[in-house]
Design a protein around this motif. Structure first.
Motif, PDB file in Angstrom:
ATOM      1  N   LEU A 220       0.709  -1.381  -0.339  1.00 38.60           N
ATOM      2  CA  LEU A 220       0.141  -0.203   0.084  1.00 38.60           C
ATOM      3  C   LEU A 220       1.147   1.105   0.146  1.00 38.60           C
ATOM      4  N   LEU A 221       2.032   1.462   0.733  1.00 34.93           N
ATOM      5  CA  LEU A 221       2.607   2.454   0.995  1.00 34.93           C
ATOM      6  C   LEU A 221       3.499   2.979  -0.718  1.00 34.93           C
ATOM      7  N   SER A 222       3.882   1.660  -0.909  1.00 36.17           N
ATOM      8  CA  SER A 222       4.321   1.669  -2.491  1.00 36.17           C
ATOM      9  C   SER A 222       3.490   2.126  -3.418  1.00 36.17           C
ATOM     10  N   GLN A 223       2.026   1.778  -3.012  1.00 35.19           N
ATOM     11  CA  GLN A 223       1.385   2.327  -4.495  1.00 35.19           C
ATOM     12  C   GLN A 223       0.500   3.367  -4.392  1.00 35.19           C
ATOM     13  N   ILE A 224       0.679   4.240  -2.658  1.00 34.69           N
ATOM     14  CA  ILE A 224       0.481   5.471  -2.373  1.00 34.69           C
ATOM     15  C   ILE A 224       2.161   6.006  -3.646  1.00 34.69           C
ATOM     16  N   ILE A 225       3.207   6.491  -2.971  1.00 30.90           N
ATOM     17  CA  ILE A 225       4.691   6.828  -3.402  1.00 30.90           C
ATOM     18  C   ILE A 225       4.015   6.634  -5.099  1.00 30.90           C
ATOM     19  N   GLY A 226       4.022   5.700  -5.823  1.00 30.66           N
ATOM     20  CA  GLY A 226       4.337   5.143  -7.253  1.00 30.66           C
ATOM     21  C   GLY A 226       2.753   6.308  -7.794  1.00 30.66           C
ATOM     22  N   ILE A 227       1.381   5.676  -7.438  1.00 29.51           N
ATOM     23  CA  ILE A 227       0.643   6.707  -7.946  1.00 29.51           C
ATOM     24  C   ILE A 227       1.117   7.891  -7.928  1.00 29.51           C
ATOM     25  N   SER A 228       0.918   8.854  -6.972  1.00 28.70           N
ATOM     26  CA  SER A 228       0.893  10.090  -6.528  1.00 28.70           C
ATOM     27  C   SER A 228       2.238  10.622  -7.497  1.00 28.70           C
ATOM     28  N   ARG A 229       3.216   9.824  -7.941  1.00 28.63           N
ATOM     29  CA  ARG A 229       3.724  10.179  -9.000  1.00 28.63           C
ATOM     30  C   ARG A 229       3.526  10.176 -10.121  1.00 28.63           C
ATOM     31  N   MET A 230       2.595   9.290 -10.503  1.00 28.68           N
ATOM     32  CA  MET A 230       1.867   9.062 -11.969  1.00 28.68           C
ATOM     33  C   MET A 230       0.940   9.536 -11.628  1.00 28.68           C
ATOM     34  N   MET A 231      -0.078  10.059 -10.714  1.00 28.58           N
ATOM     35  CA  MET A 231      -0.596  11.700 -10.837  1.00 28.58           C
ATOM     36  C   MET A 231       0.195  12.477 -11.509  1.00 28.58           C
ATOM     37  N   PHE A 232       1.447  12.874 -10.955  1.00 27.10           N
ATOM     38  CA  PHE A 232       1.691  14.362 -11.054  1.00 27.10           C
ATOM     39  C   PHE A 232       2.653  14.399 -12.102  1.00 27.10           C
ATOM     40  N   ALA A 233       2.940  13.432 -12.872  1.00 30.50           N
ATOM     41  CA  ALA A 233       3.367  13.270 -14.127  1.00 30.50           C
ATOM     42  C   ALA A 233       2.412  13.142 -15.096  1.00 30.50           C
ATOM     43  N   MET A 234       1.036  13.026 -14.159  1.00 37.18           N
ATOM     44  CA  MET A 234       0.034  13.113 -15.569  1.00 37.18           C
ATOM     45  C   MET A 234      -0.799  14.525 -15.829  1.00 37.18           C
ATOM     46  N   SER A 235      -0.824  15.103 -14.749  1.00 37.77           N
ATOM     47  CA  SER A 235      -0.562  16.597 -14.147  1.00 37.77           C
ATOM     48  C   SER A 235       0.081  17.291 -15.500  1.00 37.77           C
ATOM     49  N   ARG A 236       1.465  17.256 -15.618  1.00 34.23           N
ATOM     50  CA  ARG A 236       1.978  17.857 -16.035  1.00 34.23           C
ATOM     51  C   ARG A 236       1.778  17.922 -17.109  1.00 34.23           C
ATOM     52  N   LYS A 237       1.652  16.781 -17.924  1.00 32.23           N
ATOM     53  CA  LYS A 237       0.647  17.015 -19.427  1.00 32.23           C
ATOM     54  C   LYS A 237      -0.644  16.903 -19.219  1.00 32.23           C
ATOM     55  N   ASN A 238      -1.508  17.532 -18.285  1.00 30.80           N
ATOM     56  CA  ASN A 238      -2.553  17.841 -18.594  1.00 30.80           C
ATOM     57  C   ASN A 238      -3.302  16.511 -18.774  1.00 30.80           C
ATOM     58  N   ASP A 239      -3.200  15.867 -18.028  1.00 32.21           N
ATOM     59  CA  ASP A 239      -4.717  14.527 -18.570  1.00 32.21           C
ATOM     60  C   ASP A 239      -4.333  14.577 -16.901  1.00 32.21           C
ATOM     61  N   PHE A 240      -4.194  15.078 -15.958  1.00 34.10           N
ATOM     62  CA  PHE A 240      -4.902  14.976 -14.402  1.00 34.10           C
ATOM     63  C   PHE A 240      -5.364  16.456 -14.647  1.00 34.10           C
ATOM     64  N   PRO A 241      -5.545  16.480 -13.451  1.00 40.23           N
ATOM     65  CA  PRO A 241      -6.100  18.468 -12.985  1.00 40.23           C
ATOM     66  C   PRO A 241      -4.303  18.863 -12.617  1.00 40.23           C
ATOM     67  N   THR A 242      -4.164  20.016 -12.610  1.00 39.38           N
ATOM     68  CA  THR A 242      -2.760  20.565 -13.014  1.00 39.38           C
ATOM     69  C   THR A 242      -2.439  21.195 -11.218  1.00 39.38           C
ATOM     70  N   PHE A 243      -3.203  20.774 -10.147  1.00 36.52           N
ATOM     71  CA  PHE A 243      -3.097  21.029  -9.200  1.00 36.52           C
ATOM     72  C   PHE A 243      -2.377  20.322  -8.331  1.00 36.52           C
ATOM     73  N   LEU A 244      -2.921  19.095  -9.221  1.00 35.35           N
ATOM     74  CA  LEU A 244      -1.414  17.308  -8.539  1.00 35.35           C
ATOM     75  C   LEU A 244       0.031  17.762  -9.212  1.00 35.35           C
ATOM     76  N   SER A 245       0.298  18.680  -9.372  1.00 37.96           N
ATOM     77  CA  SER A 245       1.568  19.630 -10.051  1.00 37.96           C
ATOM     78  C   SER A 245       2.036  19.634  -8.786  1.00 37.96           C
ATOM     79  N   ASN A 246       1.452  20.291  -7.594  1.00 36.35           N
ATOM     80  CA  ASN A 246       2.230  21.162  -7.326  1.00 36.35           C
ATOM     81  C   ASN A 246       3.695  20.187  -5.868  1.00 36.35           C
ATOM     82  N   ILE A 247       4.597  21.119  -5.664  1.00 34.18           N
ATOM     83  CA  ILE A 247       5.628  20.022  -4.723  1.00 34.18           C
ATOM     84  C   ILE A 247       5.486  21.193  -3.662  1.00 34.18           C
TER      85      ILE A 247
END
Length: 193
Positions: free
Chosen positions: A59-86
């Motif tokens: 579960l921990l690895s999934q949270i880390i992996g999914i959050s990074r995937m959301m981050f990358a996808m939001s930078r390409k406008n596939d997810f809302p851009t607020f998910l690319s906040n660091i």
């Protein structure tokens, strides 16, 4: 074969030798069934503790992996851009971590393990099929392994995906369709704004 692979194979051989493969295939907790055959006190508790620890690690690895995937996808406008906040102090995609953790908690509370596992197994097999396909299309000088390895991986993943139960395949396809619909909606909204 590495140490972990040898360890997992040893556990599988002991479990299958102890209770038989048929008994293991009929339960959703095969290691617990195998552990119950041992007379040594506390074996079932140790197996349950190990399984719980392993699940928390996943579960921990999934949270880390999914959050990074959301981050990358939001930078390409596939997810809302607020998910690319660091996060300014920790340099991690904190909103994605919190959101993915929240989704996992909701799935844990309201979803059934069978649905989550079955839908995830189909989509993960498709994901690895795409990864093998991508490895086949790499430039020869960038490849670490010969072409037959990703070809075998692609064939194996697709074979396992189509051999799953019909409702598992439908669940996986439904998740993929929902994901594509979400992506399409987010992209439409980002184009308008």
């Amino acid at each position: 074969m590495n140490i972990i692979g040898t360890f997992i194979l040893s556990i599988a051989l002991v479990a299958a030798g102890g209770v038989g493969s048929e008994a293991l295939s009929e339960t959703s907790s095969p290691l617990s069934v195998a552990a119950s055959q041992f007379t040594f006190p506390g074996v079932v508790f140790i197996i349950a503790l190990g399984a719980t620890t392993a699940m928390l690690g996943v579960l921990l690895s999934q949270i880390i992996g999914i959050s990074r995937m959301m981050f990358a996808m939001s930078r390409k406008n596939d997810f809302p851009t607020f998910l690319s906040n660091i996060h300014p102090k920790y340099n991690v995609p904190h909103i994605g971590i919190l959101l993915s953790g929240f989704i996992i908690v909701l799935l844990s509370i309201f979803g059934t393990l069978e649905f989550i596992v079955s839908a995830a197994s189909f989509t993960i097999l498709l994901y690895y099929s795409i990864a093998n396909l991508a490895a086949m299309k790499m430039k020869e000088e960038d490849k670490l392994y010969p072409n037959w390895i990703p070809i075998l991986g692609l064939i194996t993943c697709l074979s396992m995906a189509v051999s799953l139960e019909f409702m598992t395949i439908i669940s996986g396809i439904s998740l993929l369709v929902a994901g594509f619909a979400l992506r399409w909606g987010v992209q439409k909204l980002s184009i308008r704004s």
